[in-house]
Write a protein that holds these residues in place. Structure first.
Motif, short mmCIF file in Angstrom:
data_model
loop_
_atom_site.label_atom_id
_atom_site.label_comp_id
_atom_site.label_asym_id
_atom_site.label_seq_id
_atom_site.Cartn_x
_atom_site.Cartn_y
_atom_site.Cartn_z
N UNK A 144 4.65 8.59 -7.60
CA UNK A 144 3.89 9.68 -6.99
C UNK A 144 2.71 9.18 -6.17
N UNK A 145 2.44 7.87 -6.21
CA UNK A 145 1.23 7.32 -5.60
C UNK A 145 1.48 6.88 -4.16
N UNK A 146 0.56 7.25 -3.29
CA UNK A 146 0.50 6.74 -1.92
C UNK A 146 -0.65 5.75 -1.88
N UNK A 147 -0.34 4.46 -1.88
CA UNK A 147 -1.33 3.39 -1.94
C UNK A 147 -1.57 2.84 -0.54
N UNK B 147 -3.11 12.16 -4.92
CA UNK B 147 -2.11 11.09 -5.02
C UNK B 147 -2.45 9.89 -4.13
N UNK B 148 -3.49 10.02 -3.32
CA UNK B 148 -3.89 8.95 -2.41
C UNK B 148 -4.81 7.97 -3.11
N UNK B 149 -4.37 6.72 -3.21
CA UNK B 149 -5.15 5.62 -3.78
C UNK B 149 -5.42 4.62 -2.67
N UNK B 150 -6.68 4.25 -2.48
CA UNK B 150 -7.02 3.35 -1.38
C UNK B 150 -7.84 2.17 -1.88
N UNK B 151 -7.85 1.12 -1.08
CA UNK B 151 -8.69 -0.04 -1.35
C UNK B 151 -9.20 -0.59 -0.02
N UNK B 152 -10.51 -0.80 0.07
CA UNK B 152 -11.12 -1.32 1.29
C UNK B 152 -12.46 -1.94 0.97
N UNK C 205 -3.32 -6.90 -5.72
CA UNK C 205 -2.53 -7.10 -6.94
C UNK C 205 -3.30 -6.62 -8.16
N UNK C 206 -4.61 -6.88 -8.20
CA UNK C 206 -5.43 -6.39 -9.32
C UNK C 206 -5.34 -4.87 -9.42
N UNK C 207 -5.42 -4.19 -8.29
CA UNK C 207 -5.35 -2.73 -8.29
C UNK C 207 -3.98 -2.25 -8.77
N UNK C 208 -2.93 -2.87 -8.28
CA UNK C 208 -1.58 -2.44 -8.67
C UNK C 208 -1.36 -2.68 -10.17
N UNK C 209 -1.84 -3.79 -10.67
CA UNK C 209 -1.71 -4.05 -12.11
C UNK C 209 -2.48 -3.00 -12.91
N UNK C 210 -3.62 -2.56 -12.41
CA UNK C 210 -4.39 -1.50 -13.07
C UNK C 210 -3.57 -0.20 -13.06
N UNK C 211 -2.96 0.13 -11.93
CA UNK C 211 -2.16 1.35 -11.84
C UNK C 211 -0.95 1.29 -12.78
N UNK C 212 -0.36 0.10 -12.91
CA UNK C 212 0.77 -0.07 -13.82
C UNK C 212 0.34 0.13 -15.28
N UNK C 213 -0.83 -0.37 -15.61
CA UNK C 213 -1.31 -0.24 -17.00
C UNK C 213 -1.66 1.20 -17.35
#
Length: 267
Positions: free
Chosen positions: A5-8, A210-215, A257-265
């Motif tokens: 469901x996530x738009x990263x 559902x919008x997850x961003x990183x900047x 990768x840190x963010x994605x691992x957080x989302x997975x957890x």
């Protein structure tokens, strides 16, 4: 929230890209894993379509990406521009005024598919060298393409002076934003990464939560504010880190990768 469901969405420089203008393998592996689990990934960057292509080939974004800090919405899968926003005609006068007052300043102009150099300096040459692009100067009046973005390049101290100068003359139709410590950009008024992402949400029907961003920098502010969840790498300035729901590691070590691992957890 389920990964599917996530738009990263990730910024490129200082976020997805690490040392030596390369993407850490950790990021590439994590993005591939995220996509295989149904997640949707895209980029939002100040880079042009051509400049961003070599990085997007590695992470294969799905759907629209935000390029030129919101001036272009681009589909790398279809290789087409979905939407473009242009600077007003008077932007040329603003650029010439800045060049007159700051003769040491370099200036680049970005159209939908092409890039032009109005004045080269060491920062412009380094920028173009990183992109493997030629550095050929052209007069502003010779450019027939619609301008999407102008970039002004100087040492950090001079850049701050240029930014301060923009506050002392009227410039309707444009906005100025810092994109790196040596870069100040001129964009169409109302255009930024956040507005680009909100347009994508409107087109796709995805809810904002559902919008997850990183900047990591000041041209990411509107994107961070637009998201349902905002992450920032630890290499970002302190005031940008304070905007985050989550601060992850340095971009050189694989912040995405840190963010994605957080989302997975937390799925």
């Amino acid at each position: 929230m389920k990964l599917q469901d996530i738009f990263l969405v990730s910024d490129l420089d200082g976020t997805l890209i690490g040392e030596n203008h390369t993407i850490p393998q950790r990021n590439i592996d994590a993005i591939r894993r995220f996509q295989e689990q149904g997640g949707r990934f895209a980029v939002a960057t100040g880079r042009s379509v051509n400049s961003g292509e070599r990085y997007c080939r590695q992470v294969q974004p799905k759907g629209l990406c935000v390029m030129l800090n919101g001036s272009i919405l681009y589909d790398y899968e279809q290789d087409e521009i979905a939407k473009a926003f242009f600077l007003p005609p008077q932007a040329r006068d603003y650029a010439c005024l800045l060049m007159e007052h700051f003769p040491e300043m370099g200036c680049e102009v970005f159209a939908q598919r092409r890039q032009f150099v109005l004045r080269a300096n060491q920062y412009v040459r380094a920028h173009l060298g990183n992109e493997n692009l030629p550095c050929v100067e052209i007069d502003a009046g010779e450019i027939t393409d619609h301008w999407c973005k102008a970039l002004f390049a100087a040492d950090p101290e001079t850049k701050l002076k240029i930014q301060a100068f923009t506050e002392f003359f009227a410039h309707p139709g444009v906005r100025f934003v810092q994109s790196e410590k040596c870069f100040l950009e001129m964009l169409p008024e109302g255009v930024d990464k956040g507005s680009g992402l909100l347009e994508i949400l409107r087109q796709t029907g995805l809810p904002r939560e559902n919008l997850v961003v990183i900047g990591d920098y000041y041209n990411d502010v509107e994107m961070l504010r637009a998201a349902g969840f905002a992450a920032v790498p630890s290499n970002a300035p302190q005031d940008i880190r304070q905007m985050a729901d989550l601060v992850v590691g340095d971009c050189r070590d694989g912040a995405v990768a840190d963010l994605i691992e957080y989302l997975e957890r937390t799925e």
